[in-house]
Design an enzyme around this catalytic site. Structure first.
Site, short mmCIF file in Angstrom:
data_model
loop_
_atom_site.label_atom_id
_atom_site.label_comp_id
_atom_site.label_asym_id
_atom_site.label_seq_id
_atom_site.Cartn_x
_atom_site.Cartn_y
_atom_site.Cartn_z
N GLU A 1 1.22 -1.48 -0.11
CA GLU A 1 0.11 -0.09 -0.10
C GLU A 1 1.00 1.09 -0.16
O GLU A 1 0.50 2.10 -0.61
CB GLU A 1 -0.90 0.40 1.01
CG GLU A 1 -1.83 -0.91 1.06
CD GLU A 1 -3.12 -1.64 2.39
OE1 GLU A 1 -2.45 -0.65 3.47
OE2 GLU A 1 -3.73 -2.16 2.25
N ASP B 1 13.98 -4.18 -8.43
CA ASP B 1 14.90 -4.61 -7.75
C ASP B 1 14.22 -4.14 -6.30
O ASP B 1 14.73 -4.01 -5.09
CB ASP B 1 16.08 -4.01 -7.66
CG ASP B 1 16.11 -4.70 -9.26
OD1 ASP B 1 16.72 -5.40 -9.47
OD2 ASP B 1 16.66 -4.46 -10.13
N ARG C 1 14.74 4.40 -19.23
CA ARG C 1 14.31 5.41 -18.52
C ARG C 1 16.92 5.97 -18.50
O ARG C 1 16.79 6.93 -18.24
CB ARG C 1 13.68 5.34 -17.42
CG ARG C 1 13.91 4.27 -16.47
CD ARG C 1 13.87 4.52 -14.71
NE ARG C 1 13.22 3.92 -13.84
CZ ARG C 1 13.62 4.28 -12.85
NH1 ARG C 1 14.21 5.60 -12.22
NH2 ARG C 1 13.64 3.03 -11.88
#
Ligand code: ADP
Ligand code: MG
Length: 395
Positions: free
Chosen positions: A52, A78, A182
């Site tokens: 959450e 990771d 990215r």
């Protein structure tokens, strides 16, 4: 290989952690479309928990009953693996906890652990191969590097990055929606805006002659009847002091914990306190760098075989560094060469294998220091590899 062969029982209870925030947010869908049907088909018992918030998985791991799980499967990148490993290592029963086999389904934007494991076993780098690895349940050893800062002790499985690489790690966070691309975009941007980083990088070089790191405990002091000049106080003279060292290892020094931390976790017998000088068996390089990175796995990412000699459970790290005299075009070329690890043969790159490292960035500059993809304070740090501390379900 010297890997201990171990297979999990066919019937086992898995705890599956799903990070809905990882990668481009596709973990939940990948779990339901691919992972769940295959695990059900294989008749494995599992509980799923969707995290959450950042830190949620780590908290659950701290309070979990170890008897409830035979394995922990991480559907994320990771970052969540790092959270889980550090949660396991913070437990009073860390030694048993870190032995719980871990599995990874690569749904993050950085999946170096899964990628390196699939590379090691010769499997294709995809979600299906990762699931099959978990179902088969053969275990592979995973080295863990303790990382000591002036204020805390962390546990890393992937890398410590400094300089250009850590800048890319942090600056490319906002391109997370691009997935793994990215890192390419971030690297090109950083090479255009190239900087230099001042600091000192030290390491305890690996050697095959004396058969292991235990001969290199930091508290070693040469006996008077043997030359103790800096040049000779290396592995050769160390081997002559086997008995003396063993005495020390068995004695009070080996029980000492580096720093002011609680006594949890393995003892870092190769590391003096962070504020103390290093023994003469260490190598030291200092000045201006473009980057310097201790790496614990073969790959930092897809097409980034930063540590081509890295093997699971070898008890070693690969350290690569580039001095500030290397220009932009050479750096771009090196980046391309990381695809097959041939950058380590370039004269612009120094590549060494080591048991331990210390990195002292010049803190009058600003910069990023990143452990397993997570930013930490720009302060001196050191670490040592703990061979085969964790287990990975992957083969
Ligand atoms: P990625 O490879 O895409 O970065 P990671 O597994 O590294 O994926 O996860 C990124 C970060 O998300 C981790 O630092 C993790 O602690 C954090 N995290 C885990 N669960 C949540 C969540 N529910 N919401 C936000 N962040 C989370
Ligand atoms: Mg290793």
């Amino acid at each position: 290989s010297e890997q201990e062969e171990r297979t999990l029982p066919a019937s086992r209870k898995l705890l599956i952690l799903i990070n809905p925030f990882s990668g481009s947010g596709k973990s939940v869908r990948i779990f339901h479309e691919h992972v769940e049907p295959m695990l059900t088909e294989a008749e494995l018992e599992f509980n799923t928990i969707t995290t959450e918030y950042a830190g949620h998985a780590g908290e659950m791991i701290l309070s979990m009953n170890l008897l409830d799980v035979d394995g922990i499967v991480i559907c994320s990148g990771d970052g969540l693996v790092y959270e889980v490993i550090n949660g396991l290592m913070k437990r009073p029963d860390w030694e048993a906890a870190i032995n719980i086999p871990l599995g990874v389904i690569p749904t993050g934007s950085g999946n170096a652990l899964c990628l390196s494991a699939l590379f090691a076993t010769g499997e294709p780098n995809d979600v299906t191969s990762a699931i099959f690895g978990i179902i088969r349940g053969n275990l592979m050893d995973l080295d863990i590097c303790s990382v000591i800062t002036p204020t805390e002790k962390l546990y890393a499985f992937l890398s410590v990055t400094w300089g250009l690489v850590s800048d890319v790690d942090i600056e490319s966070e906002r391109y997370r929606f691009l997935g793994e691309r990215r890192f390419l975009i971030g690297t090109v941007a950083r090479i255009i805006g190239l900087r230099k980083y001042r600091g000192r990088l030290s390491y305890l070089p690996a050697n095959d002659i004396n058969g292991g790191e235990d001969n290199l405990a930091y508290n070693f002091t040469p006996r008077e009847d043997v030359s103790s000049s800096a040049a000779e106080c290396d592995v050769t003279s160390l081997s002559q002091h086997q008995a003396h060292i063993q005495e020390n290892l068995n004695g009070v020094f080996s029980k000492r914990i580096s720093g002011n931390f609680s006594s949890l976790g393995p003892s870092d017998h190769l590391l003096p306190p962070l504020s103390s000088e290093l023994p003469p068996s260490w190598k030291v390089v200092e000045g201006e760098f473009i980057l310097g990175c201790p790496v614990f796995l073969s790959h930092l990412g897809t097409d980034l075989m930063a540590n081509p000699d890295g093997k699971f459970g070898d008890g070693l790290m690969g350290i690569f560094y580039v001095r500030s005299t290397t220009g932009r075009m050479a750096l771009l070329d090196l980046f391309g060469k990381m695809k097959d690890g041939s950058h380590v043969r370039s004269h612009h790159v120094e590549y060494v294998r080591a048991y331990a490292f210390r990195l002292e960035p010049d803190t009058s500059q600003t910069g990023n220091l990143v452990v397993d993809g997570e930013k930490i304070d720009y302060v001196p740090i050191q670490g040592q590899i703990h061979k085969s501390l964790a287990k990975l379900m992957c083969v």
